[in-house]
Design a protein around this motif. Structure first.
Motif, PDB file in Angstrom:
ATOM      1  N   ALA A  67      46.975  43.529  46.450  1.00 10.87           N
ATOM      2  CA  ALA A  67      47.041  42.179  46.368  1.00 10.87           C
ATOM      3  C   ALA A  67      45.702  41.598  46.820  1.00 10.87           C
ATOM      4  N   SER A  68      44.957  42.220  47.724  1.00  8.57           N
ATOM      5  CA  SER A  68      43.751  41.565  48.352  1.00  8.57           C
ATOM      6  C   SER A  68      42.744  41.702  47.058  1.00  8.57           C
ATOM      7  N   ALA A  69      42.839  42.804  46.429  1.00  5.59           N
ATOM      8  CA  ALA A  69      41.699  43.115  45.444  1.00  5.59           C
ATOM      9  C   ALA A  69      41.866  42.012  44.288  1.00  5.59           C
ATOM     10  N   ARG A  70      43.253  41.720  44.047  1.00 11.38           N
ATOM     11  CA  ARG A  70      43.396  40.678  43.214  1.00 11.38           C
ATOM     12  C   ARG A  70      43.300  39.353  43.566  1.00 11.38           C
ATOM     13  N   PRO A 123      38.914  39.267  37.208  1.00 11.44           N
ATOM     14  CA  PRO A 123      37.220  38.907  36.950  1.00 11.44           C
ATOM     15  C   PRO A 123      37.041  39.491  35.521  1.00 11.44           C
ATOM     16  N   ALA A 124      36.225  38.671  34.979  1.00  9.66           N
ATOM     17  CA  ALA A 124      35.697  38.910  33.528  1.00  9.66           C
ATOM     18  C   ALA A 124      34.337  40.099  33.755  1.00  9.66           C
ATOM     19  N   ASP A 153      31.763  38.982  40.192  1.00  7.89           N
ATOM     20  CA  ASP A 153      32.492  40.090  40.986  1.00  7.89           C
ATOM     21  C   ASP A 153      32.299  41.342  40.492  1.00  7.89           C
ATOM     22  N   ALA A 154      32.617  41.351  39.163  1.00 11.21           N
ATOM     23  CA  ALA A 154      32.361  42.730  38.420  1.00 11.21           C
ATOM     24  C   ALA A 154      30.895  43.244  38.583  1.00 11.21           C
ATOM     25  N   TRP A 156      38.116  48.863  42.600  1.00 12.81           N
ATOM     26  CA  TRP A 156      38.410  47.395  42.189  1.00 12.81           C
ATOM     27  C   TRP A 156      38.158  47.289  40.523  1.00 12.81           C
ATOM     28  N   LEU A 157      37.126  48.008  40.294  1.00 13.98           N
ATOM     29  CA  LEU A 157      36.824  47.780  38.711  1.00 13.98           C
ATOM     30  C   LEU A 157      37.918  48.725  37.865  1.00 13.98           C
ATOM     31  N   ASP A 158      38.338  49.685  38.516  1.00 18.57           N
ATOM     32  CA  ASP A 158      39.472  50.375  37.537  1.00 18.57           C
ATOM     33  C   ASP A 158      40.913  49.301  37.805  1.00 18.57           C
ATOM     34  N   LEU A 159      41.091  48.788  38.931  1.00 20.21           N
ATOM     35  CA  LEU A 159      42.045  48.053  38.963  1.00 20.21           C
ATOM     36  C   LEU A 159      42.027  46.760  38.059  1.00 20.21           C
ATOM     37  N   TRP A 160      40.896  46.214  37.883  1.00 22.41           N
ATOM     38  CA  TRP A 160      40.530  45.212  36.867  1.00 22.41           C
ATOM     39  C   TRP A 160      40.572  45.512  35.684  1.00 22.41           C
ATOM     40  N   GLU A 161      40.534  46.993  35.390  1.00 24.04           N
ATOM     41  CA  GLU A 161      40.057  47.741  33.962  1.00 24.04           C
ATOM     42  C   GLU A 161      39.133  47.134  33.277  1.00 24.04           C
TER      43      GLU A 161
END
Length: 234
Positions: free
Chosen positions: A31-34, A49-50, A55-56, A106-111
């Protein structure tokens, strides 16, 4: 109920509580990462994030930057027996390896890809979220030309890393401290950029923490260089 059954019931309840606590901790991290809130009815769902976002971009670039710091720290560990330098190298390697894992997670989480095609390192620092130049940010990392394996400001070149691998004792200590000081300077500039431009709160906090921790380590390294009759490179 027998004493054995009662003990087993207590153990099961205790074990379940630990599992639930770990589960809730994992949910809180995601939840924090998102940047999620708990009241989803009151707040809109967060925007992932795009790929070109600060962020990315920060997560990608700092992961690469950190990897070299870890590499240099392992090199000097084997080139000196000085406990002060080895202890500093261990702290840097441990801290930056953990932070690198968080950012890649985080990058994995954001795909999002870890190395998107066609995007230059540091590009995220020169533009705002809407593509407009941000005051005071355009010069940070702008115009830096990758060379000899140094992809971003502060990163050592392949030639410098080879020198570190060949050095021993005091020479290795001084070169490591100088290279790591340069590395931290570049890292601090990047972290300040994220603290200003990133939108994910937990990432902004991580970036600000990097600024403070690495500045403290730079002060320490300046003292360690002075004790060895040397100083940071200009």
């Amino acid at each position: 109920m027998t004493a054995v059954k009662r003990d087993r019931r207590i153990q099961w309840v205790a074990g379940s509580a630990v599992v639930l606590a770990l589960l809730f901790a994992g949910v809180a991290t995601v939840a924090s990462a998102r940047d999620d809130g708990t009241d989803h009815a009151a707040t809109p769902a967060p925007r992932t994030p795009a790929v070109e976002s600060a962020d990315a971009g920060f997560a990608r670039d700092m992961a690469v930057h950190h990897q070299q710091a870890v590499e240099m720290s392992f090199i000097v560990r084997d080139r000196t027996k000085d406990e002060e330098v080895r202890r500093l190298a261990y702290d840097i390697a441990n801290t930056q390896a953990n932070q690198r894992g968080m950012m890649l997670g985080w990058l994995d989480l954001w795909e999002l890809p870890k190395a998107p095609a066609g995007q230059e390192p540091m590009a995220w620092m020169a533009a705002g979220h809407e593509g407009h130049t941000m005051d005071g940010m355009a010069g940070m990392g702008a115009g830096y030309r990758a060379h000899d394996g140094s992809l971003m400001p502060g990163m050592a070149t392949r030639t410098e890393l080879d020198r570190l691998r060949r050095a021993n004792g005091k020479k290795a200590e001084i070169l490591y401290l100088q290279l790591m000081t340069d590395h931290h300077k570049g890292g601090i500039d990047m972290a300040r950029g994220c603290a200003r431009l990133c939108t994910v709160k937990v990432e902004k906090r991580l970036a600000q923490g990097m600024v403070e921790a690495q500045q403290s380590e730079m002060d320490m390294m300046a003292r360690m260089l002075a004790a060895r009759g040397a100083k940071p490179r200009s």
